[in-house]
Design an enzyme around this catalytic site. Structure first.
Site, short mmCIF file in Angstrom:
data_model
loop_
_atom_site.label_atom_id
_atom_site.label_comp_id
_atom_site.label_asym_id
_atom_site.label_seq_id
_atom_site.Cartn_x
_atom_site.Cartn_y
_atom_site.Cartn_z
CB THR A 1 -0.91 0.02 1.23
OG1 THR A 1 -1.68 -1.19 1.25
CG2 THR A 1 -1.84 1.22 1.19
CE LYS B 1 -5.12 -1.99 1.69
NZ LYS B 1 -3.79 -2.60 1.76
CE LYS C 1 2.59 2.04 4.64
NZ LYS C 1 2.05 1.20 3.54
#
Length: 337
Positions: A136, A210, A278
Site C-alpha cells: 500500500t 486500496k 502510514k
C-alpha cells in the site's frame, strides 16, 4: 604561423558499438504474450513479512520457480525450506525473474527496492519483464514506477491487497490492480493463487482503490471497538453481543476477522498499527490534495497515532481497543476459553 590541427575521424569504440547494438536488440525483442505457467515463468518475490510470506508460499506450492529477497533473512526461511532460492539484492533477484512481486513497508522502501539505480529490481529486469508492487503506497509513486518501467520496455502493475493475514494464508485476498489491463489479465494465473483480482484502471488506480478501502476499514474498526466498549460498560456478555450483530446490518469482515481476537486480547499483527498509520497518513495527504474533508478518517488516524505514541505500533490494528479503553478508563476483560 597558425597551427593546423589534424583531427582524426571520430570512431566509436567497439565496446560502445556493442553496447548500443545490444540495447537495440533487447528493446526490439518480441515480448511474450504466452499464458503464464510454472514452466515458462520465473518469479521474484521481495518482502517476506506477515503477508508476503503466505502469498509467496502459494506460488511455490503451485510449482513456480521462486527467488526471494528480504532484508531479514530469517523471515524468508520458511520459503527457502519450501524450495525458494535466495538473492542478495533486488537487482540480482530481478535478473533471475520474469515477474517480480514486492510487498514491503513504506513508500521509501518501495522506491529503494524497485527504482534504486544500482540495487533496485528495475535495473536488473530484462525487457518484457513485469513489476507488481503489492505494497500500500502512494499513487504518484505507482505512476512514476510505471513510467520508469515503460522507458526500459518493461511493465508495471500496482496491486495492493486487502484481507489481512488470514486472507493471505487462505488465498482469499482482494487485489486492487492498476496498470495496463492486458498485463493485469495476463497475470491472473498468479493473482488467482492469492485471491481475487479487481482491475481498477490505469497506473495508480490500484493504490487509490486500496486507500479508499483503508478509509472504510478505519471507520469500521472504530465502530467495532466503540460498540464493544459500550456493550461491556452496559454489562452485556460481549461475545454474545458480537454473535448477535454479526448476522445483522452491523455485520462486517472486521467482526469476522478481529472480534474474537479482541476478546482474547490477541493483538498479534495481521496488519501492523505502524503500517496502518502510514496508510491513513497517505489518505489524508491525498484528501488535502483533492480538497476533501473526511473527519472520520482524521479521527481514526489520531487514535491509531496514540497507539504508536504508547509504543504499540508493532501490534495489529485490532489493538485500537486499547486506545478506547484508556480514553474511557475501562478494560474489557479477556475471556477464558
Amino acid at each position: 604561423m597558425p597551427t593546423t590541427l589534424l583531427r582524426r575521424p571520430l570512431t566509436p569504440s567497439l565496446s560502445l558499438v556493442s553496447s548500443f547494438i545490444l540495447r537495440r536488440s533487447m528493446a526490439s525483442k518480441p515480448i511474450s504474450t504466452d499464458p503464464i505457467t510454472p514452466s515458462n515463468t520465473r518469479i521474484g518475490w521481495i518482502g517476506t513479512g506477515v503477508m508476503g510470506r503466505s502469498m509467496c508460499g502459494h506460488l511455490i506450492k503451485a510449482g513456480y520457480s521462486v527467488t526471494v529477497f528480504n532484508r531479514t533473512i530469517s523471515k524468508a526461511e520458511t520459503l527457502l525450506s519450501m524450495g525458494a532460492k535466495l538473492a542478495d539484492s533486488p537487482n540480482s533477484l530481478a535478473s533471475q525473474s520474469d515477474v517480480v512481486f514486492s510487498i514491503v513497508g513504506y513508500p521509501s522502501d518501495v522506491r529503494h527496492v524497485i527504482l534504486d539505480p544500482h540495487s533496485g529490481a528495475l535495473s536488473g529486469l530484462s525487457p518484457g519483464g513485469i513489476l507488481v508492487d503489492m505494497t500500500t503506497s502512494e499513487p504518484s509513486l505507482a505512476e512514476e514506477i510505471s513510467k520508469a518501467a515503460s522507458s526500459v520496455n518493461c511493465f508495471s502493475v500496482d496491486a495492493p491487497v486487502s484481507g489481512g493475514d488470514l486472507g493471505a494464508k487462505n488465498g482469499k485476498l482482494s487485489i486492487f490492480a492498476g496498470g495496463d489491463e492486458a498485463t493485469v489479465r495476463r497475470l491472473d494465473p498468479l493473482f488467482s493463487l492469492m485471491g481475487k483480482v479487481n482491475f481498477m484502471g490505469g497506473s495508480g488506480k490500484g493504490q487509490f482503490a486500496k486507500l479508499a478501502n483503508q478509509i472504510t476499514i478505519a471507520s469500521t474498526m472504530l465502530g467495532l471497538v466503540e460498540g464493544i466498549i459500550y456493550a461491556h460498560k452496559a454489562g452485556l456478555d460481549v461475545r454474545k453481543f458480537l454473535e448477535a450483530i454479526a448476522t445483522g446490518a452491523a455485520g462486517s469482515k472486521s467482526i469476522d476477522l478481529y472480534g474474537e481476537r479482541i476478546l482474547k486480547r490477541d493483538f498479534d499483527p495481521g496488519f501492523y498499527v505502524n503500517h496502518f498509520v502510514k496508510d491513513l497518513g497517505i489518505c489524508l495527504k491525498e484528501c488535502e490534495r483533492m480538497g476533501l474533508a473526511l473527519p472520520g478518517l482524521a479521527l481514526a488516524q489520531q487514535l491509531y497515532l496514540s497507539l504508536k505514541a504508547h509504543g504499540e505500533g508493532g501490534l495489529g490494528t485490532q489493538a485500537l481497543i486499547l486506545a478506547l479503553e484508556r480514553l474511557n478508563n475501562v478494560s474489557v476483560q479477556p475471556l477464558v476459553t
